[in-house]
Design a protein around this motif. Structure first.
Motif, PDB file in Angstrom:
ATOM      1  N   GLN A  23      31.676  39.386  44.180  1.00 12.44           N
ATOM      2  CA  GLN A  23      31.464  38.072  45.038  1.00 12.44           C
ATOM      3  C   GLN A  23      29.820  37.616  44.783  1.00 12.44           C
ATOM      4  OE1 GLN A  23      31.593  38.427  49.083  1.00 12.44           O
ATOM      5  NE2 GLN A  23      33.118  36.694  49.298  1.00 12.44           N
ATOM      6  N   SER A  24      29.083  38.817  44.952  1.00 11.37           N
ATOM      7  CA  SER A  24      27.522  38.028  44.951  1.00 11.37           C
ATOM      8  C   SER A  24      27.267  37.578  43.473  1.00 11.37           C
ATOM      9  CB  SER A  24      26.802  39.430  45.064  1.00 11.37           C
ATOM     10  OG  SER A  24      25.429  39.247  45.274  1.00 11.37           O
ATOM     11  N   SER A  25      27.680  38.172  42.567  1.00 13.94           N
ATOM     12  CA  SER A  25      27.310  37.765  41.171  1.00 13.94           C
ATOM     13  C   SER A  25      28.036  36.549  40.939  1.00 13.94           C
ATOM     14  CB  SER A  25      28.060  38.677  40.278  1.00 13.94           C
ATOM     15  OG  SER A  25      27.859  38.323  39.030  1.00 13.94           O
ATOM     16  N   SER A  26      29.075  36.112  41.447  1.00 21.12           N
ATOM     17  CA  SER A  26      29.939  34.808  41.273  1.00 21.12           C
ATOM     18  C   SER A  26      28.995  33.833  41.852  1.00 21.12           C
ATOM     19  CB  SER A  26      31.400  35.006  41.681  1.00 21.12           C
ATOM     20  OG  SER A  26      31.855  35.821  40.794  1.00 21.12           O
ATOM     21  N   GLU A  27      28.707  34.042  43.274  1.00 20.02           N
ATOM     22  CA  GLU A  27      28.003  33.234  44.223  1.00 20.02           C
ATOM     23  C   GLU A  27      26.817  32.736  43.433  1.00 20.02           C
ATOM     24  OE1 GLU A  27      27.895  35.347  47.832  1.00 20.02           O
ATOM     25  OE2 GLU A  27      29.580  34.490  48.793  1.00 20.02           O
ATOM     26  N   MET A  28      26.146  33.792  42.934  1.00 23.83           N
ATOM     27  CA  MET A  28      25.004  33.397  42.100  1.00 23.83           C
ATOM     28  C   MET A  28      25.042  32.519  40.943  1.00 23.83           C
ATOM     29  SD  MET A  28      22.112  36.152  40.745  1.00 23.83           S
ATOM     30  CE  MET A  28      21.677  36.873  42.447  1.00 23.83           C
ATOM     31  N   THR A  29      26.037  32.796  40.328  1.00 32.46           N
ATOM     32  CA  THR A  29      26.351  31.862  39.086  1.00 32.46           C
ATOM     33  C   THR A  29      27.007  30.549  39.504  1.00 32.46           C
ATOM     34  OG1 THR A  29      27.203  33.942  37.881  1.00 32.46           O
ATOM     35  CG2 THR A  29      27.960  31.900  37.088  1.00 32.46           C
ATOM     36  N   ILE A 297      32.450  25.299  37.202  1.00 36.67           N
ATOM     37  CA  ILE A 297      32.181  25.191  38.471  1.00 36.67           C
ATOM     38  C   ILE A 297      33.493  25.510  39.417  1.00 36.67           C
ATOM     39  CG2 ILE A 297      31.461  23.895  40.732  1.00 36.67           C
ATOM     40  CD1 ILE A 297      29.320  22.852  38.921  1.00 36.67           C
ATOM     41  N   LYS A 298      34.544  24.563  38.928  1.00 33.00           N
ATOM     42  CA  LYS A 298      36.006  24.601  39.642  1.00 33.00           C
ATOM     43  C   LYS A 298      36.733  26.113  39.265  1.00 33.00           C
ATOM     44  CE  LYS A 298      37.088  19.858  39.837  1.00 33.00           C
ATOM     45  NZ  LYS A 298      38.297  19.038  39.231  1.00 33.00           N
ATOM     46  N   LYS A 299      36.354  26.549  37.987  1.00 32.00           N
ATOM     47  CA  LYS A 299      36.904  27.898  37.808  1.00 32.00           C
ATOM     48  C   LYS A 299      35.986  29.002  38.431  1.00 32.00           C
ATOM     49  CE  LYS A 299      38.742  31.019  34.825  1.00 32.00           C
ATOM     50  NZ  LYS A 299      38.164  32.286  35.550  1.00 32.00           N
ATOM     51  N   ILE A 300      34.810  28.930  38.777  1.00 30.06           N
ATOM     52  CA  ILE A 300      33.917  30.054  39.421  1.00 30.06           C
ATOM     53  C   ILE A 300      34.504  29.986  41.008  1.00 30.06           C
ATOM     54  CG2 ILE A 300      31.558  30.428  40.476  1.00 30.06           C
ATOM     55  CD1 ILE A 300      30.530  29.290  37.848  1.00 30.06           C
ATOM     56  N   GLU A 301      34.548  28.451  41.451  1.00 27.46           N
ATOM     57  CA  GLU A 301      35.155  28.324  42.872  1.00 27.46           C
ATOM     58  C   GLU A 301      36.498  29.116  43.018  1.00 27.46           C
ATOM     59  OE1 GLU A 301      35.090  24.046  43.059  1.00 27.46           O
ATOM     60  OE2 GLU A 301      33.180  24.282  44.503  1.00 27.46           O
ATOM     61  N   SER A 302      37.490  28.886  42.096  1.00 27.30           N
ATOM     62  CA  SER A 302      38.678  29.708  42.191  1.00 27.30           C
ATOM     63  C   SER A 302      38.765  30.991  42.152  1.00 27.30           C
ATOM     64  CB  SER A 302      39.494  29.212  40.892  1.00 27.30           C
ATOM     65  OG  SER A 302      41.031  29.782  41.120  1.00 27.30           O
ATOM     66  N   LEU A 304      35.972  32.589  43.401  1.00 26.39           N
ATOM     67  CA  LEU A 304      35.408  33.214  44.654  1.00 26.39           C
ATOM     68  C   LEU A 304      36.554  33.411  45.592  1.00 26.39           C
ATOM     69  CD1 LEU A 304      32.169  31.355  44.595  1.00 26.39           C
ATOM     70  CD2 LEU A 304      32.624  33.472  44.663  1.00 26.39           C
ATOM     71  N   ASN A 305      37.347  32.353  45.581  1.00 26.54           N
ATOM     72  CA  ASN A 305      38.541  32.096  46.552  1.00 26.54           C
ATOM     73  C   ASN A 305      39.314  33.341  46.392  1.00 26.54           C
ATOM     74  OD1 ASN A 305      37.843  29.618  47.905  1.00 26.54           O
ATOM     75  ND2 ASN A 305      38.867  28.476  46.251  1.00 26.54           N
ATOM     76  N   ASP A 306      39.682  33.709  45.063  1.00 26.53           N
ATOM     77  CA  ASP A 306      40.349  34.920  44.812  1.00 26.53           C
ATOM     78  C   ASP A 306      39.916  36.072  45.444  1.00 26.53           C
ATOM     79  OD1 ASP A 306      42.465  33.340  43.638  1.00 26.53           O
ATOM     80  OD2 ASP A 306      41.664  33.742  41.505  1.00 26.53           O
ATOM     81  N   LEU A 307      38.524  36.329  44.849  1.00 25.79           N
ATOM     82  CA  LEU A 307      37.768  37.342  45.660  1.00 25.79           C
ATOM     83  C   LEU A 307      37.609  37.453  47.116  1.00 25.79           C
ATOM     84  CD1 LEU A 307      34.607  37.219  42.977  1.00 25.79           C
ATOM     85  CD2 LEU A 307      36.150  39.274  43.269  1.00 25.79           C
ATOM     86  N   GLU A 308      37.613  36.217  47.665  1.00 18.10           N
ATOM     87  CA  GLU A 308      37.468  36.362  49.068  1.00 18.10           C
ATOM     88  C   GLU A 308      38.713  36.699  49.612  1.00 18.10           C
ATOM     89  OE1 GLU A 308      35.798  35.899  52.870  1.00 18.10           O
ATOM     90  OE2 GLU A 308      34.730  35.677  50.861  1.00 18.10           O
ATOM     91  N   SER A 309      40.021  36.235  48.964  1.00 17.45           N
ATOM     92  CA  SER A 309      41.191  36.607  49.381  1.00 17.45           C
ATOM     93  C   SER A 309      41.390  38.305  49.302  1.00 17.45           C
ATOM     94  CB  SER A 309      42.105  35.882  48.668  1.00 17.45           C
ATOM     95  OG  SER A 309      43.557  36.381  49.050  1.00 17.45           O
TER      96      SER A 309
END
Length: 359
Positions: A23-29, A297-302, A304-309
């Motif tokens: 999640q941290s890596s994806s948020e940075m990306t 960006i949409k892919k990363i957002e998706s 991140l949502n999966d990781l959050e879930s």
């Protein structure tokens, strides 16, 4: 069961740690991608602004070129038709092969700044219509041919004799009302300066004709103001307003200026068209790249949502697992207490059991 829950809790903890790192890596990306997207979007907007500016300039030049073409056509027509000249002068100018000794007209050889044009033309009067022949002999031959052809009115100045004619110019009076001696503002060939002095040496261009006409120091001079109002030595006062395109003087010069402006405008328009074509390509490239970045960006957002879930589920599972461990611990403690209590009770009963056995 307790051991199983402990192992499960450890697995969940490890999973949460791994997910948090992702999640941290994806948020940075995501942050870097968003910054890159915003920069590209700003660049695209700047390119679009430049494109609109080029379009405005191109359209403005199109209007200017159209206007210059109209003016050039007008002046060409005036020059070709010799409009404004007497009929006889027109006839001679339209038949140059028959009158090859004619060099042109006074209006052709005398040029002047725009602001002095009306003043000079009215100061010259009918002399602006004069033909210039190479010499007196040619002038007489031209006159004879024109009369035979019933060409109409014309006036001729012989060039050779005119430039040999020496004119003694009077000094210009000192007056703040005088703008210039007319012969001194003429732009012409050096050989024609004596002719300019002969025709215009006694003509003063003044700021205010009324004041100049009442100025005693200017008596004996011909006077004309910038509007073309004129008074001569014969006391005749006249005014002739000339339209912007109606002057005889400076027509060819004006056409040359217009032609140069037209050439420059077309050249500038071609440069703008090329620049506009290049920026159109840049804009399309930026839009394509922007679309790609937006998809990323949409892919990363998706993701991140999966990781959050997944993190939420793991946290819930961890909480449940810890609760289960706590319950098991309590059950074990209760069981252990029961066992211990049972052992104590048995020990208390042992003497009675022995007595019973002895009986």
């Amino acid at each position: 069961k307790y051991s199983l829950q402990k192992n499960q809790s450890k697995e969940i903890k490890d999973s949460i740690s791994s997910l948090e790192k992702k999640q941290s890596s994806s948020e940075m990306t995501f942050s870097k991608s968003k910054l890159s997207y915003d920069d590209l979007h700003s660049k695209l907007q700047s390119q679009i602004d430049n494109q609109q500016e080029y379009i405005k300039k191109y359209n403005s030049l199109s209007v200017k070129i159209e206007s210059l073409n109209d003016q050039a056509d007008f002046y060409n027509e005036l020059i070709e038709s010799n409009e404004g000249f007497p009929q006889g002068t027109q006839y001679v100018l339209e038949n140059p092969k028959a009158f090859n000794g004619v060099l042109g007209t006074v209006a052709d050889v005398f040029q002047v700044q725009e602001k002095y044009r009306d003043a000079l033309e009215n100061g010259l009067g009918e002399l602006s219509h004069c033909l210039i022949s190479k010499d007196k002999k040619t002038a007489l031959e031209t006159l004879e041919k024109a009369i035979d052809a019933n060409a109409g009115d014309l006036t001729i100045i012989p060039f050779k004799e005119a430039i040999d004619y020496k004119v003694k110019l009077s000094p210009v009076p000192k007056s703040s009302n005088i703008l210039a001696r007319a012969s001194e503002i003429i732009q012409t060939d050096k050989k024609l300066i004596p002719l300019a002095d002969y025709i215009l040496g006694d003509l003063l261009i003044v700021e205010n004709l009324k004041k100049a006409a009442n100025d005693k120091s200017l008596e004996g001079w011909r006077l004309v103001d910038l509007n073309g109002s004129y008074t001569g030595k014969d006391l005749i006062i006249k005014s002739r307003q000339v339209s912007e395109h109606g002057n005889l003087i400076g027509r060819k010069s004006k056409l040359e200026i217009i032609s140069k402006q037209l050439e420059d405008s077309k050249s500038e328009q071609e440069k703008i068209a090329k620049a506009q074509s290049l920026i159109d390509i840049d804009i399309e490239s930026s839009k394509e790249l922007l679309g790609q970045k937006q998809s990323a960006i949409k892919k990363i957002e998706s993701d991140l949502n999966d990781l959050e879930s997944s993190l939420m589920k793991n946290h819930l599972n961890q909480t449940q697992c810890l609760e289960n461990i706590s319950i098991i611990k309590k059950d074990l403690a209760d069981t252990e207490k029961i066992i211990n209590d049972s052992k104590i009770s048995i020990k208390k009963l042992e003497p009675n059991i022995h007595k019973a056995e002895e009986l």
